[in-house]
Structures are given as structure tokens and as C-alpha cells.
Design an enzyme around this catalytic site. Structure first.
Site, short mmCIF file in Angstrom:
data_model
loop_
_atom_site.label_atom_id
_atom_site.label_comp_id
_atom_site.label_asym_id
_atom_site.label_seq_id
_atom_site.Cartn_x
_atom_site.Cartn_y
_atom_site.Cartn_z
N HIS A 49 0.83 -1.20 0.00
CA HIS A 49 0.00 0.00 0.00
C HIS A 49 0.87 1.26 0.00
O HIS A 49 2.09 1.20 0.21
CB HIS A 49 -0.92 0.01 1.23
CG HIS A 49 -0.14 -0.06 2.51
ND1 HIS A 49 0.55 1.01 3.03
CD2 HIS A 49 0.09 -1.10 3.35
CE1 HIS A 49 1.16 0.65 4.14
NE2 HIS A 49 0.91 -0.64 4.36
N ASP A 83 4.12 -4.55 3.85
CA ASP A 83 5.56 -4.82 3.94
C ASP A 83 5.82 -6.15 4.62
O ASP A 83 6.77 -6.85 4.31
CB ASP A 83 6.30 -3.69 4.66
CG ASP A 83 5.63 -3.26 5.96
OD1 ASP A 83 4.65 -3.89 6.39
OD2 ASP A 83 6.10 -2.26 6.56
#
Length: 419
Positions: free
Chosen positions: A57, A332
Site C-alpha cells: 500500500h 511490507d
């Protein structure tokens, strides 16, 4: 129990990092010698058949603020939606039914940052980052090579996201950039409930992963170099010793501030490289990439799904025979263990909007299938592969230690020890 769910959930289902402070250029690996280059006007011997992209994102508000330091004002004005990032979309479960409940999102909304926004919200900067990623994909797959139709078509493009607002909105912004907001139909973004999510290491939904990982976070804080540096930094910041603090939290807040032009404690200027290194060191200890089973439980399912999609495309047995692009909006904490399993983790935290791309190609003459992997736009040589264009057979073998199907994953997850 609820507070424990939130603590584990934040790590398991949310991204805990952000853009690199001083991102270094990755040197591209040259393509195989003797291969035709599309850049020189020659037809490539490979025909592109399927593209699959895992992307992080965009920039967001921090998940937590560093305690007892100058406060940043996370005001609602930072969340304005640019008109060019809008598309008509709907969020459903994997079967097309209503969007499932989102306990992780609920936990974010239960707290408020200074300034009035909530933790983990996609910002205007983040929306633009994903729009820009979509534009780069448009150049590659629509303009340079006419692979995709120039407007969104749900029979060609599949969009899946974790059930968190920032990843859903990121997917929407990427689609807007990729198709310049042109859509022949509403954009379906599919997701699933937290217990069965496989797009991040699911500590809540996999008992064995929770068991194996239960002490790693605390252990990482006790590693000599990390403990020493954390004590020094905490003192330099003037933060009381009783405050719970770690390098991942510090990094997350600092990079979020810098990305949005908000002030940081000046003392952190001299600590940047140390914070970056120690945050990654913590993640390596938590994920333990040297242990096959841990990465298998973290990202084995998504790797298996990606490989299965490629096999189905080659064999022509996919129920979605027109599908050309699979998009996965993740975190992540998804990309890092994937990079570790692929053998290409560069010991740097994946920046906002970082992407891992898997392209499936078929040789025009031999019809053999090949996989080409890139990370943040740079082609990567996967260990175990004999070239950048890696035969699907070689790629499957390279990933065989980590890829796991649904039945074996469930069976493994229901164990409560390594035995």
C-alpha cells in the site's frame, strides 16, 4: 484476550514500516545474452501470458506515535482523495458476497492520533504513489506492449486485497492509474475474513505460526546489538525507560512524518541508518528466514497460489481463461518474507508502493514456460534459476521448500509444536 488479539494482529495483518529514508538505486541484472530486446525493435522470443503483482500500500499515518517526543499533527487534510484516483468499485468476499468483518480495521478506528486521524490510514501522498505505480504498469502492459485492454475489464484483471482500508484504497488507486479511470464495468476488489487470510503471515489464523513466533518479538529486543542501540537511542530522545519502544515503531513513525513533511525529533537525524538497520534486523529475527517451516507458514500459501495460477494458464485449464493480470494489495510484512523465500531480500525495508512482479512467458518456438521476477522495477535472478527468464520447472523447484497447498497448510497450522 482482546488486547492480545490486537497486538498479534497489528504485526500479523498490518504493515509495520514505510519508505526508505535514502532509497538507493538497485542495479538491474542484465537480461540473458543472446535474447532479443524489445527495446531495439526486435520481437522477443518470449510471449507474455500472465502478470501477477504483489504490491505494498501507499504512504499512511503511523500505526503508533513515538511516546514522549514532539507530536506531529496528523490532520484530516492529509487524507484528501485526488479526483483522478477515483474509480467505481465494490468490495466483496472471495465468492462475491458481502465484505467480511474487519477486526484489524476496527482496532485502528478505536484510537486517534494527534490531529484527529486514525492509525494506518492511506494519505493523499499514498494514493498518488499507487496511482503512479498504475501509470508505470500502463506504460509497460498497455502502451509499450499491447498486452492489456486500455480500459478495466473484470474478465482480464483480478484484484484481491487484505481486508484493511488502506490496501483496498491502494488497489483502487492503482487501477485508476493503470486504466486512466476507464472502466467497462465496476471494479470488484475481493478480500476474505481475518482468520483465513493468506496475504500476510497470519498469526491469528495459524496456531503453529503463532506458537513458533510467540517469543521472537521479545527475543529480538534482547539481541545484544539491538538492546544496546535501543537503550542509547531511548536516552538520546529523553524517553523514560519504562516506555515500551522498539526500532520498528520508531522507524514507522519517523518515516511517516518525513514522507508527509512533518517534524521529527532532530536527534533522530544522526540515528537514521542505525534505526533502519536495527528494524530490519528485528524482522529477520522474527521471520527467521533460515528456518524453512517459518517462511512456509508465513507466505507458503500465496506462493502456491501464484505458481498454481501460472500452471493453470500454461495448461489451459483455468476457469478464467481470459485472465491476464492478478493484482494483490498487501503489506511490507508480506513482501519481506516473500523476498526472503525468493532469495532476493536486500536487507532493506520495502518502501511504500513497492512491488514484486511475476511475469509468465512462453517461448514462441518451444512453447516452454518461463517466469521472470522483478522487484521495484528491477529484474532479479532467483537462486536456483539458470537465468532471468527462469523455466517454470526451475522456478517451482526453487520455491518447493516454501510453497504449500491449502490442505497441507491447514494441517501444519493445526499443530502446536515443530513436531
Amino acid at each position: 484476550m482482546r488486547s492480545h488479539w490486537i497486538r498479534v494482529g497489528v504485526f500479523g495483518s498490518a504493515a509495520l514500516g514505510s519508505m526508505l529514508w535514502s532509497e538507493k538505486k538497485t542495479v538491474a541484472v542484465p537480461t540473458d545474452s543472446g535474447k532479443f530486446s524489445e527495446n531495439h525493435g526486435h520481437q522477443s522470443p518470449y510471449e507474455l501470458k500472465l502478470v501477477q503483482i504483489l504490491f505494498r500500500h501507499g504512504a499512511r499515518t503511523p500505526l503508533k506515535s513515538i511516546p514522549d517526543v514532539m507530536e506531529a499533527q496528523w490532520v484530516p487534510n492529509l487524507l484528501k482523495v485526488p479526483a483522478h484516483t477515483e474509480v467505481n468499485y465494490i468490495v466483496t468476499d472471495l465468492s462475491g458476497g458481502p465484505r467480511p468483518p474487519a477486526p484489524m480495521e476496527d482496532s485502528y478506528r478505536a484510537s486517534t492520533l494527534t490531529g484527529g486521524t486514525h492509525p494506518g490510514q492511506l494519505t493523499t501522498v499514498g494514493m498518488q504513489q499507487l496511482y503512479d505505480l498504475g501509470k508505470r504498469m500502463r506504460k509497460r502492459y498497455i502502451e509499450d506492449v499491447p498486452f492489456l485492454a486500455p480500459e478495466f475489464n473484470p474478465t482480464e484483471v483480478y484484484v484481491r486485497s487484505t481486508n484493511i482500508v488502506r490496501t483496498i484504497e491502494s488497489a483502487k488507486c492503482l487501477v485508476a492509474g493503470l486504466f486512466h479511470q476507464k472502466q467497462g464495468d465496476i471494479v470488484p476488489i475481493v478480500t476474505t475474513e481475518a482468520e483465513s487470510e493468506v496475504l500476510y503471515p497470519n498469526y491469528h489464523g495459524c496456531k503453529l505460526l503463532k506458537f513458533l513466533s510467540g517469543h521472537r518479538w521479545a527475543e529480538s529486543l534482547q539481541l545484544p546489538d539491538i538492546a544496546r542501540d535501543l537503550k542509547k537511542l531511548q536516552g538520546a530522545l529523553g524517553i523514560a525507560a519504562h516506555q515500551r519502544l522498539d526500532f520498528i515503531l520508531i522507524r514507522d513513525d519517523m518515516v511517516a512524518r518525513e514522507t508527509h513533511g512533518l517534524p521529527c525529533p532532530p536527534v533522530l537525524n544522526t540515528w537514521r541508518s542505525t534505526v533502519e538497520q536495527r528494524a530490519v534486523d528485528m524482522m529477520c529475527h522474527i521471520y527467521e528466514p533460515s528456518k524453512r517451516q517459518n517462511l512456509q507458514l508465513c507466505v507458503g500459501r500465496i506462493l502456491n497460489i501464484l505458481i498454481g495460477n501460472m500452471e493453470n494458464k500454461v495448461q489451459g485449464v483455468s476457469s478464467d481463461s481470459n485472465r491476464k493480470l492478478n493484482l494483490y494489495s498487501v503489506h511490507d510484512t508480506t513482501l519481506m518474507p516473500c523476498l526472503m523465500a525468493l532469495g532476493i531480500f536486500d536487507m532493506k525495508w520495502p518502501p511504500y508502493a513497492a512491488e514484486i512482479t511475476l511475469e509468465l512467458h512462453q517461448h514462441r518456438v518451444t512453447r516452454e514456460a518461463f517466469v521472470k521476477v522483478s522487484y521495484i522495477g528491477q529484474d532479479k535472478l532467483i537462486p536456483g534459476c539458470s537465468g532471468i527468464y527462469c523455466s517454470l520447472k526451475e522456478f517451482k523447484e526453487a520455491m518447493s521448500a516454501y510453497s504449500i497447498n491449502a490442505d497441507n497448510y491447514r494441517s501444519l497450522c493445526n499443530q502446536t509444536s515443530e513436531d
